[in-house]
Design a protein around this motif. Structure first.
Motif, PDB file in Angstrom:
ATOM      1  N   GLU A 132      12.156  47.912  36.178  1.00 33.94           N
ATOM      2  CA  GLU A 132      10.864  48.580  36.170  1.00 33.94           C
ATOM      3  C   GLU A 132      10.859  49.563  37.331  1.00 33.94           C
ATOM      4  O   GLU A 132      11.281  49.207  38.434  1.00 33.94           O
ATOM      5  CB  GLU A 132       9.735  47.562  36.385  1.00 33.94           C
ATOM      6  CG  GLU A 132       9.759  46.409  35.429  1.00 33.94           C
ATOM      7  CD  GLU A 132       9.221  45.106  35.999  1.00 33.94           C
ATOM      8  OE1 GLU A 132       9.086  44.159  35.215  1.00 33.94           O
ATOM      9  OE2 GLU A 132       8.968  45.022  37.230  1.00 33.94           O
ATOM     10  N   GLU A 133      10.376  50.764  37.081  1.00 33.47           N
ATOM     11  CA  GLU A 133      10.259  51.766  38.143  1.00 33.47           C
ATOM     12  C   GLU A 133       8.777  52.110  38.262  1.00 33.47           C
ATOM     13  O   GLU A 133       8.191  52.710  37.357  1.00 33.47           O
ATOM     14  CB  GLU A 133      11.075  53.009  37.791  1.00 33.47           C
ATOM     15  CG  GLU A 133      11.014  54.090  38.863  1.00 33.47           C
ATOM     16  CD  GLU A 133      11.809  55.313  38.461  1.00 33.47           C
ATOM     17  OE1 GLU A 133      12.811  55.603  39.119  1.00 33.47           O
ATOM     18  OE2 GLU A 133      11.419  55.971  37.461  1.00 33.47           O
ATOM     19  N   TYR A 134       8.171  51.705  39.364  1.00 35.04           N
ATOM     20  CA  TYR A 134       6.739  51.879  39.580  1.00 35.04           C
ATOM     21  C   TYR A 134       6.473  53.292  40.088  1.00 35.04           C
ATOM     22  O   TYR A 134       6.916  53.662  41.168  1.00 35.04           O
ATOM     23  CB  TYR A 134       6.224  50.810  40.546  1.00 35.04           C
ATOM     24  CG  TYR A 134       6.278  49.447  39.901  1.00 35.04           C
ATOM     25  CD1 TYR A 134       5.173  48.941  39.226  1.00 35.04           C
ATOM     26  CD2 TYR A 134       7.450  48.704  39.899  1.00 35.04           C
ATOM     27  CE1 TYR A 134       5.234  47.715  38.588  1.00 35.04           C
ATOM     28  CE2 TYR A 134       7.527  47.481  39.256  1.00 35.04           C
ATOM     29  CZ  TYR A 134       6.407  46.990  38.604  1.00 35.04           C
ATOM     30  OH  TYR A 134       6.474  45.781  37.960  1.00 35.04           O
ATOM     31  N   GLN A 135       5.747  54.067  39.278  1.00 35.47           N
ATOM     32  CA  GLN A 135       5.485  55.471  39.573  1.00 35.47           C
ATOM     33  C   GLN A 135       4.380  55.658  40.603  1.00 35.47           C
ATOM     34  O   GLN A 135       4.297  56.687  41.259  1.00 35.47           O
ATOM     35  CB  GLN A 135       5.122  56.226  38.290  1.00 35.47           C
ATOM     36  CG  GLN A 135       6.164  56.101  37.190  1.00 35.47           C
ATOM     37  CD  GLN A 135       7.519  56.607  37.616  1.00 35.47           C
ATOM     38  OE1 GLN A 135       7.662  57.761  37.996  1.00 35.47           O
ATOM     39  NE2 GLN A 135       8.529  55.748  37.568  1.00 35.47           N
ATOM     40  N   ASN A 136       3.494  54.669  40.703  1.00 34.12           N
ATOM     41  CA  ASN A 136       2.399  54.732  41.674  1.00 34.12           C
ATOM     42  C   ASN A 136       2.049  53.308  42.089  1.00 34.12           C
ATOM     43  O   ASN A 136       2.590  52.347  41.561  1.00 34.12           O
ATOM     44  CB  ASN A 136       1.176  55.469  41.089  1.00 34.12           C
ATOM     45  CG  ASN A 136       0.615  54.783  39.849  1.00 34.12           C
ATOM     46  OD1 ASN A 136       0.670  53.566  39.709  1.00 34.12           O
ATOM     47  ND2 ASN A 136       0.084  55.564  38.930  1.00 34.12           N
ATOM     48  N   SER A 137       1.142  53.176  43.009  1.00 35.56           N
ATOM     49  CA  SER A 137       0.751  51.844  43.481  1.00 35.56           C
ATOM     50  C   SER A 137      -0.685  51.513  43.103  1.00 35.56           C
ATOM     51  O   SER A 137      -1.280  50.617  43.677  1.00 35.56           O
ATOM     52  CB  SER A 137       0.936  51.748  45.001  1.00 35.56           C
ATOM     53  OG  SER A 137       0.164  52.742  45.637  1.00 35.56           O
ATOM     54  N   ASP A 138      -1.232  52.213  42.125  1.00 38.60           N
ATOM     55  CA  ASP A 138      -2.600  51.994  41.672  1.00 38.60           C
ATOM     56  C   ASP A 138      -2.627  50.794  40.726  1.00 38.60           C
ATOM     57  O   ASP A 138      -2.171  50.874  39.593  1.00 38.60           O
ATOM     58  CB  ASP A 138      -3.099  53.261  40.958  1.00 38.60           C
ATOM     59  CG  ASP A 138      -4.557  53.180  40.564  1.00 38.60           C
ATOM     60  OD1 ASP A 138      -5.108  52.067  40.460  1.00 38.60           O
ATOM     61  OD2 ASP A 138      -5.151  54.250  40.340  1.00 38.60           O
ATOM     62  N   ALA A 142      -1.947  51.893  36.685  1.00 38.36           N
ATOM     63  CA  ALA A 142      -0.511  51.968  36.973  1.00 38.36           C
ATOM     64  C   ALA A 142       0.234  52.721  35.880  1.00 38.36           C
ATOM     65  O   ALA A 142      -0.179  52.724  34.719  1.00 38.36           O
ATOM     66  CB  ALA A 142       0.061  50.564  37.096  1.00 38.36           C
ATOM     67  N   GLU A 143       1.319  53.348  36.302  1.00 40.02           N
ATOM     68  CA  GLU A 143       2.290  53.901  35.356  1.00 40.02           C
ATOM     69  C   GLU A 143       3.644  53.330  35.758  1.00 40.02           C
ATOM     70  O   GLU A 143       4.074  53.481  36.900  1.00 40.02           O
ATOM     71  CB  GLU A 143       2.338  55.423  35.381  1.00 40.02           C
ATOM     72  CG  GLU A 143       3.361  55.969  34.393  1.00 40.02           C
ATOM     73  CD  GLU A 143       3.356  57.478  34.261  1.00 40.02           C
ATOM     74  OE1 GLU A 143       4.434  58.021  33.925  1.00 40.02           O
ATOM     75  OE2 GLU A 143       2.308  58.103  34.487  1.00 40.02           O
ATOM     76  N   VAL A 144       4.269  52.657  34.803  1.00 45.12           N
ATOM     77  CA  VAL A 144       5.550  52.004  35.059  1.00 45.12           C
ATOM     78  C   VAL A 144       6.538  52.466  33.997  1.00 45.12           C
ATOM     79  O   VAL A 144       6.222  52.442  32.806  1.00 45.12           O
ATOM     80  CB  VAL A 144       5.411  50.465  35.011  1.00 45.12           C
ATOM     81  CG1 VAL A 144       6.744  49.792  35.350  1.00 45.12           C
ATOM     82  CG2 VAL A 144       4.306  49.982  35.942  1.00 45.12           C
ATOM     83  N   HIS A 145       7.711  52.902  34.442  1.00 47.21           N
ATOM     84  CA  HIS A 145       8.790  53.250  33.516  1.00 47.21           C
ATOM     85  C   HIS A 145       9.739  52.050  33.509  1.00 47.21           C
ATOM     86  O   HIS A 145      10.194  51.613  34.571  1.00 47.21           O
ATOM     87  CB  HIS A 145       9.526  54.498  33.969  1.00 47.21           C
ATOM     88  CG  HIS A 145       8.646  55.711  33.981  1.00 47.21           C
ATOM     89  ND1 HIS A 145       9.095  56.940  34.385  1.00 47.21           N
ATOM     90  CD2 HIS A 145       7.343  55.897  33.632  1.00 47.21           C
ATOM     91  CE1 HIS A 145       8.115  57.831  34.285  1.00 47.21           C
ATOM     92  NE2 HIS A 145       7.039  57.211  33.847  1.00 47.21           N
TER      93      HIS A 145
END
Length: 151
Positions: A132-138, A142-145
């Motif tokens: 999982e690559e976390y695009q933001n910390s919200d 969240a947006e996770v790739h």
């Protein structure tokens, strides 16, 4: 679930790792504990050679059977292997073909839901380095790739 097939170059990552399995009742605590330690003990801040500010949740050393242990790692991608603290593990994510999923929403809901749905899919999984690559910390938006290694 929609996904695209991508080819990734090898990645060098560093962070904290532990062994667990999907049937272990303490698996959520093991994984959650790594995330808490990664930020709470300053590991994230200590990695000075980060490529970007994204954090990775990595799953490796897995045979593909629910009962099998695997290594879980919370890490960052590095430019080079320098200034690595003693308590930090280093790993290489293999280059190759991956199924890339983009999930969005409330982090504590979308990530577990993704994995539940993935296990129902008929993908030609390699069980190499899924991550999982976390695009933001919200936490709320969240947006996770998510990258799943393919044969």
């Amino acid at each position: 679930m929609k996904y695209e097939i991508v080819t990734l170059e090898e990645k060098i990552v560093a962070g904290l790792a532990a062994r667990t399995n999907n049937l272990s009742p303490d698996s959520p605590m093991v994984i959650g504990g790594l995330w808490q330690r990664f930020y709470g003990e300053g590991v994230y801040q200590s990695l000075t050679e980060k490529i970007n500010d994204k954090t990775l949740g990595i799953y490796t050393d897995y045979a593909g059977n629910e009962k099998d242990d695997y290594t879980v790692m919370v890490a960052c991608e590095l430019k080079k292997l320098e200034n690595i603290p003693e308590n930090v593990s280093v790993k290489h994510i293999d280059s190759g073909k991956y199924a890339k999923f983009v999930i969005k929403g409330k982090m504590d809901e979308i990530v577990p839901a993704f994995w539940q749905e993935l296990w129902q899919m008929d993908l030609p999984r390699a069980f190499g380095s899924d991550f999982e690559e976390y695009q933001n910390s919200d936490m709320e938006n969240a947006e996770v790739h998510v990258y799943i290694s393919l044969i």
